[in-house]
Every structure is written in structure tokens, then in C-alpha cells.
Scaffold this active site. Structure first.
Site, PDB file in Angstrom:
ATOM      1  N   GLU A   1       0.904  -1.163   0.000  1.00 45.99           N
ATOM      2  CA  GLU A   1       0.000   0.000   0.000  1.00 45.99           C
ATOM      3  C   GLU A   1       0.937   1.206   0.000  1.00 45.99           C
ATOM      4  OE1 GLU A   1      -1.071   3.044   0.466  1.00 45.99           O
ATOM      5  OE2 GLU A   1      -1.834   2.852   2.515  1.00 45.99           O
TER       6      GLU A   1
ATOM      7  N   GLU B   1       5.776  10.864  -2.162  1.00 49.87           N
ATOM      8  CA  GLU B   1       6.602   9.999  -1.326  1.00 49.87           C
ATOM      9  C   GLU B   1       7.431   9.081  -2.234  1.00 49.87           C
ATOM     10  OE1 GLU B   1       3.431   9.094   2.239  1.00 49.87           O
ATOM     11  OE2 GLU B   1       4.897   7.556   1.828  1.00 49.87           O
TER      12      GLU B   1
HETATM   13  N1  LIG Z   1       1.844   6.549   1.784  1.00 55.78           N
HETATM   14  C1  LIG Z   1       1.286   5.336   1.891  1.00 55.78           C
HETATM   15  N2  LIG Z   1       0.148   5.022   1.424  1.00 55.78           N
HETATM   16  N3  LIG Z   1       1.947   4.361   2.488  1.00 55.78           N
HETATM   17  C2  LIG Z   1       3.175   4.615   3.044  1.00 55.78           C
HETATM   18  C3  LIG Z   1       3.498   3.417   3.847  1.00 55.78           C
HETATM   19  C4  LIG Z   1       4.689   3.382   4.335  1.00 55.78           C
HETATM   20  C5  LIG Z   1       5.105   2.240   5.230  1.00 55.78           C
HETATM   21  O1  LIG Z   1       6.034   1.457   4.491  1.00 55.78           O
HETATM   22  C6  LIG Z   1       7.339   1.625   5.006  1.00 55.78           C
HETATM   23  N4  LIG Z   1       8.222   1.790   3.847  1.00 55.78           N
HETATM   24  C7  LIG Z   1       8.153   2.734   2.890  1.00 55.78           C
HETATM   25  N5  LIG Z   1       9.115   2.551   1.971  1.00 55.78           N
HETATM   26  C8  LIG Z   1       9.797   1.443   2.357  1.00 55.78           C
HETATM   27  C9  LIG Z   1      10.916   0.732   1.829  1.00 55.78           C
HETATM   28  N6  LIG Z   1      11.511   1.136   0.702  1.00 55.78           N
HETATM   29  N7  LIG Z   1      11.362  -0.359   2.489  1.00 55.78           N
HETATM   30  C10 LIG Z   1      10.755  -0.760   3.622  1.00 55.78           C
HETATM   31  N8  LIG Z   1       9.685  -0.130   4.186  1.00 55.78           N
HETATM   32  C11 LIG Z   1       9.222   0.963   3.551  1.00 55.78           C
HETATM   33  C12 LIG Z   1       7.274   2.865   5.871  1.00 55.78           C
HETATM   34  O2  LIG Z   1       8.222   2.797   6.907  1.00 55.78           O
HETATM   35  C13 LIG Z   1       5.857   2.803   6.405  1.00 55.78           C
HETATM   36  O3  LIG Z   1       5.740   1.941   7.515  1.00 55.78           O
END
Ligand SMILES: N=C(N)NC/C=C/[C@H]1O[C@@H](n2cnc3c(N)ncnc32)[C@H](O)[C@@H]1O
Length: 447
Positions: free
Chosen positions: A226, A235
Site C-alpha cells: 500500500e 513519497e
Molecule cells: N503513503 C502510503 N500510502 N503508504 C506509506 C506506507 C509506508 C510504510 O512502508 C514503510 N516503507 C516505505 N518505503 C519502504 C521501503 N523502501 N522499504 C521498507 N519499508 C518501507 C514505511 O516505513 C511505512 O511503515
């Protein structure tokens, strides 16, 4: 940067270039007299990084590429600075420069702002907001439920699992071989505890790591995530999803979401414009009209990401600006995405701006009916709400008018989680052949 006469936006710095002194003869060593000569009040001289490519158009300018580091020698004017890069000196636009802070590697020169980004997900605030979003979370639950038979024995990767809710749905309602729950922020510690607490340790493997650095024992059959943000892509977590797809998803594997679309509609926003701009006409009977340009600059330069569009304010049917296929989309395509639009105004009304939202679809593994999550004004409200882009000046429109133009998403070349949205529009009356108003405006999200 709105030009009524043509729909091109051009940037024109305050001071024109020809007034600049030719200080090319200045040796770097004699910068001190330069600083004495042009003391730029509040800037301490130091190292800067170029945030977007600059191509010199004069011989005393310096062509530089995004990411180049330069030393500021002399802030000659607020628009043009004299810098040194690899022994060469020259003018560059100050707007292209970002100060590198003294202590190495602080987040304010990390293009991905990882410290701030992952820091925001280690507390429950954002996870509570996402879990409380019923339409969002229930949609993912329905996808797992409707595909539970097909998920039997499958290897699933939940990218950015947060508290692990999607991984729990998989373990609870299907019999996958394994679910890799990947999460880079500190919340992963809690996620591991939740997995034990709910007795899913046999199926869910929490991996506290950035997905880009992932090492898995094998490829996976399903990549679920998600990742959607404001205007769908803000983002740019999507880049991580596509990187992991290319590295770890089996040929013929499933991407959930499978496709994503960005929607837009022209709309009235009387209340918004009245409370932020018209307010200054006569507060408490005083004439504060001279502040209106400041109000437009301060309140309308960026979109409103938490706007709730009332369907009565739509001036036409919405359109789909862009469709993204998660199996074929390439990371480099994220740099610049655009979509044309043509709207037929269906009722008289003031055209204050455009509202955007997104939808995502989840293919059914057995090719039955797909599931859709649509965050638009005709569907149940989600935590993303809608995004309102306001024109500086509203335009009176009438039934039968055409609003045509294009939207261009430019990913920020330096701040990799950010983008700008360029809106070009023209309004043409039903019987006319030329547009009676044309405009262009660039909105940063958020840098
Ligand atoms: N904006 C919405 N909808 N959702 C954001 C959701 C983000 C979640 O995914 C994790 N996340 C984001 N990018 C990565 C990545 N490259 N590797 C591991 N975890 C990640 C963040 O720490 C948040 O817990």
C-alpha cells in the site's frame, strides 16, 4: 508564474543578468574583497549542492548537473551567485542551490530524507490513520479473501508492511507458503511482536530492512503493497515497489495493486476562495485588499491535500489523466508523467480550480472480477481525501464551455520524494473558436 497571454511558464529572476559585474577576473583567493564588496546579508559562505541541472547561456555562467557540489564565493545578487566547481568559477541561479549543512549526512541533504521519512512511521499516528481508513483497509482484506484459494502455497511479499495488517490478512484467510513482511522503520519491532502474539510466526517473516536492500531465499509469486500518496505518487514509495518487482517478483507474478489511475475534475471552491482571498476585501470594514496578492501566494501556491470535494461543486464529468500498469511501468517513467484533458462544462459556475484523486485496481488471480479502490468524491471518503489545485483568479464558466489543457507531473530531480504539478488550461465558449482565458501554474508538492 501565471501568464494570461500565453500558456508557457517562464522563470524570470528579479535582477536581469546583464547588470551583473564581470568578476571572472576575480581569483578565488581574493574572495574576501568580493564578500566585502557584495555582502549578502544572511548567507554564510560554504558548500552548496545543485538541485536541478543548469545550462549556462553566458560565458560567465557555469553549467552544472543536479547533485554537483559547489563553493559559494559571492552572493552577488539574490538571484545570481558566483560559485566555484572543480576549479571553475561562474554565475548560477541561486534558486538551483541548496546549502549542505556542516555536519555530514544530516537529513537535509539526503535526497530521500530517510531519517525524517522512516522516523514518521515509527510511532502509531500514521498507522492508526491508515488502519482506521475502512475503505482502504477493507479493500485489501477483500482482495486477499477473494483470492484465498489461489494464494495457497504461494510466496507473498508485503512491502512496507507497517503493523503487518496485509500480512495478517494473508495468514488468516489463506494458506500461503510464506509472507515476507518488509518494514524499514522502528515499527517493525512491534510488528514482530504482533506476529508472535497472534501465533503466525510459522507463516509471516518480519524483515526489518529497506526493501531495496532485501535478500530473499527465492523470488515471490505476489508483491502486495500500500504505497499510494497524495496525487498517487508523492513519497515515491512506488520506486521501491518497482525496484523490488524487478529484483524479486517471478515472471508472471502478481502485483497488488495491478494498475493505478489519476483522476481530475474542474470545480468550484467558493468557500475556500472566500475564506482565504476575498476575506481581505473588508475585514471589520477595513480595506485590506492590498494583501490579496500575498494571500494568493501564501495559500494558493501549493495544492490542498486534505480537501473534501462536494460532488455538487464538479463543473463537468471527471476524466482519467493517467493509467499506470504496475507490471510494465519503468522507474524512469516516474521522472515526467503527463496527461491531456478536455472537460465539457455542464452547468454555469465559477471555475476556481481542479481537484484530483486516484484509484487502484487489484487483478483477480483466477481472472474473475477485479477489485477497485477509488478515493474520489463519488466513493466513500478515505484518509487521502482529495487534492485541490486553486487558480490565482477564478474564471466564470457557463454550460457548454470547454476546459482543455494538460497536467504534467515533474519529479523533483533532487528531493526524490517530491514533485511539481504543472497545470496548463484554456477555457473556450461553446460558440467561440478562440479561448477567452488561458493559464498556466506550477504547484510544488511540496519542495
Ligand atoms: N503513503 C502510503 N500510502 N503508504 C506509506 C506506507 C509506508 C510504510 O512502508 C514503510 N516503507 C516505505 N518505503 C519502504 C521501503 N523502501 N522499504 C521498507 N519499508 C518501507 C514505511 O516505513 C511505512 O511503515
Amino acid at each position: 508564474h501565471e501568464n494570461q497571454d500565453d500558456n508557457q511558464c517562464e522563470y524570470s529572476p528579479g535582477e536581469s543578468y546583464e547588470q551583473l559585474p564581470d568578476i571572472a577576473c576575480l581569483e578565488i583567493s581574493s574572495t574576501m574583497d568580493c564578500m566585502a564588496q557584495y555582502p549578502y546579508e544572511d548567507y554564510t559562505y560554504g558548500e552548496f549542492v545543485i538541485m536541478s541541472d543548469f545550462v549556462a547561456t553566458e560565458e560567465t555562467q557555469l553549467s552544472l548537473s543536479c547533485g554537483d557540489r559547489v563553493v559559494l564565493l559571492c552572493a552577488v545578487t539574490s538571484d545570481w551567485w558566483w560559485v566555484e566547481h572543480n576549479g571553475n568559477c561562474g554565475y548560477v541561479p541561486a534558486s538551483h542551490l541548496h546549502r549542505v549543512s556542516d555536519e555530514e549526512d544530516t537529513e537535509d541533504d539526503d535526497p530521500w530524507q530517510d531519517e525524517e521519512y522512516y522516523g514518521s512511521y515509527k510511532t502509531l499516528k500514521l498507522h492508526l490513520e491508515m488502519l482506521s481508513d475502512q475503505p482502504r483497509t477493507q479493500t485489501y482484506r477483500n482482495v486477499i479473501l477473494q483470492n484465498s484459494a489461489a494464494l495457497k502455497g504461494k510466496r507473498i511479499l508485503d512491502l512496507g508492511c507497517g503493523t503487518g495488517i496485509i500480512s495478517f490478512f494473508c495468514a488468516q484467510m489463506a494458506q500461503p507458503e510464506v509472507v515476507y513482511a518488509v518494514e524499514a522503520s522502528d515499527i517493525a519491532e512491534q510488528t514482530s511482536r504482533l506476529v508472535k502474539e497472534n501465533a503466525f510466526s510459522g507463516i509471516i517473516k518480519v524483515i526489518r530492512q529497506k526493501a531495496e536492500d532485501l535478500k530473499l531465499p527465492s523470488k515471490v509469486d505476489v508483491l502486495v503493497s500500500e504505497w499510494m500518496g497524495t496525487c498517487l505518487v508523492f513519497e515515491f514509495m512506488l520506486e521501491s515497489v518497482l525496484q523490488v518487482r524487478d529484483l524479486w517478483l517471478e515472471e508472471g507474478g502478481i502485483m497488488w495493486p495491478s494498475t493505478a489511475s489519476i483522476h481530475m475534475v474542474p470545480c468550484s471552491a467558493e468557500k475556500e476562495y472566500a475564506t482565504k482571498v476575498l476575506f481581505w476585501d473588508s475585514p471589520y470594514g477595513l480595506d485590506f485588499r492590498m494583501l490579496k496578492p500575498m494571500a494568493v501566494q501564501e495559500f494558493l501556491s501549493k495544492p490542498s491535500p486534505d480537501y473534501v470535494l462536494n460532488t455538487d461543486d464538479c463543473l463537468s464529468e471527471p476524466c482519467v489523466l493517467m493509467n499506470l500498469n504496475m507490471k510494465t511501468l519503468k522507474i524512469e517513467e516516474l521522472e515526467k508523467m503527463s496527461g491531456p484533458f478536455t472537460f465539457h462544462v455542464k452547468r454555469d459556475g465559477m471555475f476556481h480550480g481542479f481537484t484530483t484523486w486516484f484509484s487502484v485496481e487489484f487483478q483477480n488471480i483466477d481472472n474473475k472480477e477485479h477489485v477497485e479502490l477509488n478515493t474520489g468524491p463519488f466513493n466513500p471518503l478515505t484518509h487521502w481525501k482529495h487534492t485541490l489545485f486553486m487558480l490565482d483568479e477564478p474564471i466564470q464558466t457557463h454550460r457548454g464551455d470547454r476546459i482543455e489543457g494538460s497536467v504534467i507531473f515533474h519529479r523533483n530531480p533532487f528531493w526524490r520524494r517530491h514533485l511539481s504539478v504543472t497545470l496548463n488550461w484554456s477555457v473556450t465558449e461553446e460558440s467561440a473558436t478562440t479561448a477567452h482565458s488561458v493559464g498556466c501554474k506550477v504547484f510544488p508538492i511540496w519542495r
